[in-house]
Structure formats: C-alpha cells, structure tokens
Design a protein around this motif. Structure first.
Motif, PDB file in Angstrom:
ATOM      1  N   GLU A 271       2.345  -6.706  11.299  1.00  0.00           N
ATOM      2  CA  GLU A 271       3.068  -6.438  10.057  1.00  0.00           C
ATOM      3  C   GLU A 271       2.430  -7.244   8.934  1.00  0.00           C
ATOM      4  OE1 GLU A 271       7.584  -6.424  10.658  1.00  0.00           O
ATOM      5  OE2 GLU A 271       6.836  -7.567  12.379  1.00  0.00           O
ATOM      6  N   VAL A 272       1.945  -6.563   7.911  1.00  0.00           N
ATOM      7  CA  VAL A 272       1.391  -7.218   6.725  1.00  0.00           C
ATOM      8  C   VAL A 272       2.348  -6.965   5.575  1.00  0.00           C
ATOM      9  CG1 VAL A 272      -0.549  -7.336   5.125  1.00  0.00           C
ATOM     10  CG2 VAL A 272      -0.965  -6.908   7.558  1.00  0.00           C
ATOM     11  N   SER A 273       2.783  -8.042   4.909  1.00  0.00           N
ATOM     12  CA  SER A 273       3.755  -7.917   3.821  1.00  0.00           C
ATOM     13  C   SER A 273       3.278  -8.686   2.601  1.00  0.00           C
ATOM     14  CB  SER A 273       5.122  -8.485   4.249  1.00  0.00           C
ATOM     15  OG  SER A 273       5.621  -7.846   5.398  1.00  0.00           O
ATOM     16  N   ALA A 274       3.714  -8.246   1.428  1.00  0.00           N
ATOM     17  CA  ALA A 274       3.425  -8.977   0.197  1.00  0.00           C
ATOM     18  C   ALA A 274       4.526  -8.695  -0.814  1.00  0.00           C
ATOM     19  CB  ALA A 274       2.067  -8.599  -0.378  1.00  0.00           C
ATOM     20  N   THR A 275       4.769  -9.662  -1.663  1.00  0.00           N
ATOM     21  CA  THR A 275       5.803  -9.569  -2.677  1.00  0.00           C
ATOM     22  C   THR A 275       5.661  -8.288  -3.495  1.00  0.00           C
ATOM     23  OG1 THR A 275       5.681 -11.985  -2.863  1.00  0.00           O
ATOM     24  CG2 THR A 275       6.896 -10.795  -4.581  1.00  0.00           C
ATOM     25  N   GLY A 276       6.697  -7.471  -3.478  1.00  0.00           N
ATOM     26  CA  GLY A 276       6.717  -6.269  -4.303  1.00  0.00           C
ATOM     27  C   GLY A 276       5.940  -5.086  -3.772  1.00  0.00           C
ATOM     28  N   LEU A 277       5.243  -5.266  -2.616  1.00  0.00           N
ATOM     29  CA  LEU A 277       4.396  -4.190  -2.099  1.00  0.00           C
ATOM     30  C   LEU A 277       4.922  -3.575  -0.812  1.00  0.00           C
ATOM     31  CD1 LEU A 277       0.834  -5.702  -2.693  1.00  0.00           C
ATOM     32  CD2 LEU A 277       2.307  -4.423  -4.267  1.00  0.00           C
ATOM     33  N   GLY A 278       5.908  -4.209  -0.184  1.00  0.00           N
ATOM     34  CA  GLY A 278       6.461  -3.672   1.048  1.00  0.00           C
ATOM     35  C   GLY A 278       5.812  -4.277   2.277  1.00  0.00           C
ATOM     36  N   THR A 279       5.866  -3.526   3.386  1.00  0.00           N
ATOM     37  CA  THR A 279       5.327  -3.987   4.666  1.00  0.00           C
ATOM     38  C   THR A 279       4.556  -2.866   5.336  1.00  0.00           C
ATOM     39  OG1 THR A 279       7.155  -5.562   4.982  1.00  0.00           O
ATOM     40  CG2 THR A 279       5.887  -4.957   6.923  1.00  0.00           C
ATOM     41  N   LEU A 280       3.343  -3.175   5.726  1.00  0.00           N
ATOM     42  CA  LEU A 280       2.461  -2.259   6.458  1.00  0.00           C
ATOM     43  C   LEU A 280       2.575  -2.598   7.942  1.00  0.00           C
ATOM     44  CD1 LEU A 280       0.006  -0.247   6.645  1.00  0.00           C
ATOM     45  CD2 LEU A 280      -1.454  -2.238   6.202  1.00  0.00           C
TER      46      LEU A 280
END
Length: 293
Positions: A271-280
């Motif tokens: 799971e890759v996540s970033a502020t405002g971008l969601g989660t891949l």
C-alpha cells in the motif's frame, strides 16, 4: 473531495472517468469521440472541463466493475528519479554527499499495472522489491523549462510502487534499466488528482506498507531535488509532452535494506499512500500463475 481522474478497462474496452464515492462516472462513453483517452484530454487542455462535467453526473458503474489501468496508459515517456531523499542517499554508505543533479532512468508503460492489479514476480528473479513514490503528470509540454515556471507544466499527481528486481539492477556496470522494467513489476494509480499550487506538494507525507507494516515514511519537504528542479533538469535534454509521467523518488526502507533483505512474495499486499492522493494497493503473484500448464 479532490477530483480523481482514472483510466480503466471494462467489458474488454479501455476507458476513462471520474471516481466518486458512489462509483465511476464513465466520461469516455460520453466524450471518447472527442478525446480518446486521458492523454488526449490532457493534451487538449480539457481536464478541468471533464471534471466539471463528471461532478454533475451520477456514477455509471461500481469500482468492482472495472480493472484499474495506469492513469495515462499511452504516455510517451515515464522517467524515474533515483535517490531523492537524504536517508536514501545515506543507505549507499559511500561517504558521498547528495549529487548536484538527479539520477534518472526510463520505465516502459508495460512495466506498470493499475490499482488493485497484482504485481508480477518474474520467473527470472525472486528479488522483487517495493518503492513508494509520487508521480508528476505533465500537462503542458516544453523544453528548457525554467525552475520558476516548472509547476505551471504540471496537470496532476499520482502514486507509484516503483517495483524493482534488485539483482537485475546489477547485471551491468552502471545500467539499472533491466531491473526496473520487468513486465507488471510496478504500479501507478489509482488515479491522478489535479495539481493546484505549491502548497499542495510542499510537504506531502509519503508512506509504503507491506502487509500492513509501515516500511517507508518521509515528506516531500525533505526531497533532495524539488519537483521544480526535476522538471527543469529533464526538460534540458528532452522535450516534455502532455501526459508524460515523472516518478520522483522513494524514501529509505525498501526491502533490500532490511537485515536480512525481505523480498515481496505471492500473497503480499503493498500500500502506497500520500497526503491528498489516496492509496495505491497491489497484491503479488508469480509470473504465469493461473495459466494453463
């Protein structure tokens, strides 16, 4: 909520749309004749218009009805930045300060899958590793772009697991291309969100988890090379065009640096996540899994 534009495959056909809480608005069914895909829409400068149209419509399908594709499936170029966080540079233990310019390498679109599509661990190696990163989607092309103008060339932001076959990046004296381009070894998505201003990217928290365990965590404010610098530098030697994607570097904490190294294996979830971008999110399967013998 921030608008989320995505590319997908449904009923055997490629399309694009707007993700909403209730599902997916199929913009390609309405406007595919004008703009065949999101790259064409980016090139035409109609992303804001498509978002406005999509926000006024009800979803046509559920997320479960589609297979996510990478946000710009027909991108001319996907260029990746290596070693762009201070702790990542320190991992090399070579006593060298951060270099004055970014290390770069290309990736082919075929080496990436979309959100919720499993990564492929190839037959050639078991050393499949993860790298959580932020992606810049170029909206306005250009060459010799000044740093002060660089962000005006960005249309959106996305996420990437820049999956790497670690032993294959050492197959030659200085070439990492092989280990970075195995089919389906990385992912981009789930969508791209429109870029707004400097504030949106100034201090994004970026994380990567494997099976729920936090492995990577850092912030864009600590990047060695800023988004502006990366765009300026790349445009010095190649013309950036609408739809190009730039993968901007990963924090420390990849599996290769654990003691002992821990590689991704079938059944794992990244799971890759970033502020405002969601989660891949992506699982992992072996190459050829499920094929008839």
């Amino acid at each position: 909520m921030t608008a989320r534009l995505l590319s997908f495959i449904a009923n055997g056909k490629r399309g694009y749309g707007l993700a909403k809480d209730g599902g997916i608005v199929d913009l390609s069914a309405r406007h595919g004749g004008e703009w065949r895909d999101l790259r064409a829409a980016v090139e035409a400068g109609v992303i804001d218009r498509l978002i406005e149209i999509g926000e006024g419509l009800s979803p046509d399908m559920a997320e479960s009805d589609i297979t996510f594709d990478i946000p710009v499936p027909s991108a001319e170029k996907i260029i990746c930045v290596g070693v762009n966080f201070p702790d990542r540079n320190a991992e090399y233990k070579d006593g060298q300060e951060a270099p004055p310019n970014p290390s770069l390498f290309p990736r082919f679109a075929r080496s990436f899958v979309g959100h919720n599509v499993p990564l492929t661990r190839p037959k050639a190696s078991e050393q499949l590793d993860y790298e959580g990163e932020i992606v810049i989607v170029i909206g306005k092309g250009g060459r010799h772009i000044a740093e002060r103008d660089a962000l005006s060339h960005v249309v959106g932001l996305s996420l990437c697991d820049e999956g790497t076959l670690r032993d294959w990046v050492r197959h030659a004296k200085f070439n990492v291309t092989q280990g970075k381009n195995f089919d389906g070894s990385g992912s981009i998505g789930p969508w791209f969100v429109p870029f707004t201003d400097d504030e949106q990217i100034a201090d994004i928290e970026l994380t990567a988890k494997v099976n729920g365990e936090l492995r990577q965590s850092d912030r864009t404010s600590r990047m060695i090379f800023s988004f502006r610098k990366i765009i300026h530098y790349i445009s010095t030697f190649t013309t950036l065009v609408p739809g190009d994607m730039i993968v901007t570097g990963t924090p420390t904490g990849a599996g290769a640096r654990l003691d002992p190294p821990v590689w991704l294996k079938p059944g794992d979830t990244v799971e890759v996540s970033a502020t405002g971008l969601g989660t891949l999110v992506n699982g992992v399967v072996d190459e050829g899994a499920g094929e008839a013998s």
